[in-house]
Design a protein around this motif. Sequence first.
Motif, short mmCIF file in Angstrom:
data_model
loop_
_atom_site.label_atom_id
_atom_site.label_comp_id
_atom_site.label_asym_id
_atom_site.label_seq_id
_atom_site.Cartn_x
_atom_site.Cartn_y
_atom_site.Cartn_z
N GLN A 279 7.89 57.42 -11.54
CA GLN A 279 7.09 58.64 -11.70
C GLN A 279 7.59 59.77 -10.81
N ARG A 280 8.30 59.46 -9.74
CA ARG A 280 8.82 60.51 -8.85
C ARG A 280 10.20 60.09 -8.39
N GLU A 281 11.17 60.96 -8.53
CA GLU A 281 12.54 60.65 -8.09
C GLU A 281 12.51 60.11 -6.66
N ARG A 282 11.67 60.73 -5.81
CA ARG A 282 11.71 60.31 -4.39
C ARG A 282 11.09 58.95 -4.15
N PHE A 283 10.41 58.40 -5.17
CA PHE A 283 9.83 57.04 -5.01
C PHE A 283 10.71 55.97 -5.64
N LEU A 284 11.86 56.39 -6.23
CA LEU A 284 12.64 55.41 -7.01
C LEU A 284 12.95 54.16 -6.19
N PHE A 285 13.36 54.37 -4.93
CA PHE A 285 13.74 53.21 -4.09
C PHE A 285 12.62 52.84 -3.11
N TYR A 286 11.42 53.49 -3.27
CA TYR A 286 10.39 53.29 -2.24
C TYR A 286 9.78 51.89 -2.29
N GLU A 287 9.80 51.25 -1.16
CA GLU A 287 9.15 49.94 -1.01
C GLU A 287 8.25 50.05 0.22
N GLY A 288 6.99 49.87 0.03
CA GLY A 288 6.05 50.02 1.14
C GLY A 288 4.65 50.16 0.58
N THR A 289 3.81 50.88 1.31
CA THR A 289 2.40 51.04 0.93
C THR A 289 2.13 52.41 0.34
N ILE A 290 1.37 52.40 -0.74
CA ILE A 290 0.76 53.64 -1.25
C ILE A 290 -0.72 53.33 -1.47
N TRP A 291 -1.57 54.24 -0.97
CA TRP A 291 -3.02 54.11 -1.16
C TRP A 291 -3.43 54.87 -2.42
N TYR A 292 -4.27 54.26 -3.23
CA TYR A 292 -4.78 54.86 -4.47
C TYR A 292 -6.29 55.06 -4.33
N LYS A 293 -6.79 56.21 -4.81
CA LYS A 293 -8.25 56.43 -4.84
C LYS A 293 -8.67 56.92 -6.21
N LYS A 294 -9.75 56.32 -6.71
CA LYS A 294 -10.35 56.75 -7.96
C LYS A 294 -11.84 56.93 -7.73
N SER A 295 -12.39 58.10 -8.07
CA SER A 295 -13.83 58.34 -7.95
C SER A 295 -14.47 58.15 -9.32
#
Length: 632
Positions: A122-138
């Motif tokens: 979804q984002r070029e800068r996340f292509l190789f990203y390995e780690g944590t992303i926090w998601y929020k849905k209201s």
Amino acid sequence: MFKPALTGVRRGRLFPNMSVPALVSRLVALVTLYLTLVCLGSTAKAQHPTLIQNIDGRKTTSLDGLWRVIVDPYETGYYDYRYQPSRDGYFKDAKPKTESDLIEYDFDTSETLRVPGDWNSQRERFLFYEGTIWYKKSFDYKKPANTRLFVYFEAANYVADVYLNGEKLGRHEGGFTPFNFEVTNLVRDQGNFLIVKVDNKRRRDAVPTLNTDWWNYGGLTRSVKLVETPATFVRDYSLQLVKGSLNRVGGWVKVDGVKSAQKVAVEISEAGITQSIQTDAAGFAQFEFDAKLDLWSPEKPKLYDVAIATETDRVHDRIGFRSIEVRGSEIVLNGQPVFLRGVCIHEEAPFRGGRAFSHEEARTLLSWAKELGCNFVRLAHYPHNEAMIREADRLGIMVWSEIPVYWTILWENPDTLANAQNQLGEMIARDRNRSSIIIWSVANETPLGDARLQFLRKLIEQARTLDSTRLISAAMERHYVNGRTQMIDDPLGEYVDVFGCNEYVGWYDGLPEKADTLEWKTTYKKPLIMSEFGGEAPYGHHGPVTRRWTEEFQENVYQHQVRMLKRISFLRGTCPWILMDFRSPRRPLPNIQDFYNRKGLISDQGEKKKAYYVMKQFYQELQTNPSAGRVP
Ligand code: GCU
């Protein structure tokens, strides 16, 4: 800096070096394992302790769409500066109450990501990203009286910590199987905030472990739903032909939230069947009944409307009935020997790249397989999304489903075993009623060794206890006994019903012609599925047949392969690696691979390579003359 009171002391001598999160997950894994083993106690109770069966047959509210996200490589939202779990983590969704308040994150002004969807594509800068992303849905949810509410995740890669309104619901490990948590007593009419910490960091003790030949797509890769049920509801059930029978249906149902025995009706109205049964006080009932049914097969993928009804609940499902077994080195579908004309598929989205998740993508991949002449697919190397299995049911394609016990995992680590058992349990729980699935596979290319054998035997025993109606397999080891003879005598062969075997003669192992003089032997009298073979070429890359990476070289590999495969007397299935090119971090070769494994018969843009037509012709031969592929 605030120092949480709970750090240090409680851990004492029992688990000296374990952090609280690790302690909690070990306890959850052990409790789940204990519950599963208790259930395993008697074959009849092969239900999953928590998972809700057949979500699409329930009253659901989708939470898909844009979610607010915070990228957190240092897990600042979870740990304090002493690297202790913080009580005021991002799961609190804190807001400054006064202008002088210090809050260093804000979901509501942060960027968004689509769910379902991996973050890498979804984002070029996340292509190789390995780690944590926090998601929020209201969301707001007016829950009617006498109902219960669950939040259901079709999958999250890899570890998900889930919170509702600041309260921890639980943690799930494993990137390819569903999980749900009850939120009946936590949900409010308005202003709910569901927060998920997703971490796709690879770990040595995980399943899969550090190295794989597929992209480690992270995130909420599949749909998230709210599931509303009556207070007493049908949580799980199994309905298939009894092993070895063509006209007897067997199964069980688990009603949740019971205070006493329940009346249950199993209805297959098109076949004039209404079976009334009574559960025990715990809400469990087992049943068997005669049934004259049109059996499911690739030629005629018959699915029946089935209803499971209690006094308070009614669940609809589409179920096919077929029998699958082995007789010596024959694979037998509905009493008839069958040859599995297969292809391997990764859960890579055609055209756009990234983790596939939709019915449309499933239809694209499976219709390409059908066009190739397939009646079978190996979904590698992890359970694919439910849409894929439902489409296989509908299209009449038999399926090999697998857990990611891949290459060299930590065989002697009890957490790794519990994790693998949990993933196996969830895979079988989700898909046990799908007629397309004929094979559960417990491993791919795992090295010989006693610890490995014991580990895999435990998985096989569990799979047989959870589901006695399907075949068990694994992509096993083989070896040369001399320059011209391959031997399959992996000790694991003793415990599986069907062998899988991966070979790359002509690609990693010699040149294509080597296959011409190769013979295959085994010490077992069981059917073989050649579960991987092939070579690599980017679409449109042409040149002399001797030059690697050209379509001509790949085509040549297949021509020699098909001739060799036809000479293997116990071969009962073939699954070339692979239907479509897929992303892999192990494939950096510029202008050839560019981080794609190019062994596809079709490019990621749907372009058919020369090798595709070699397999298509072989499968046409097999369709017109089933023994074409076999030495009698
Ligand atoms: C292995 C493995 C696959 C891999 C393939 C390859 O056999 O099982 O996951 O992608 O070979 O090297 O292309």
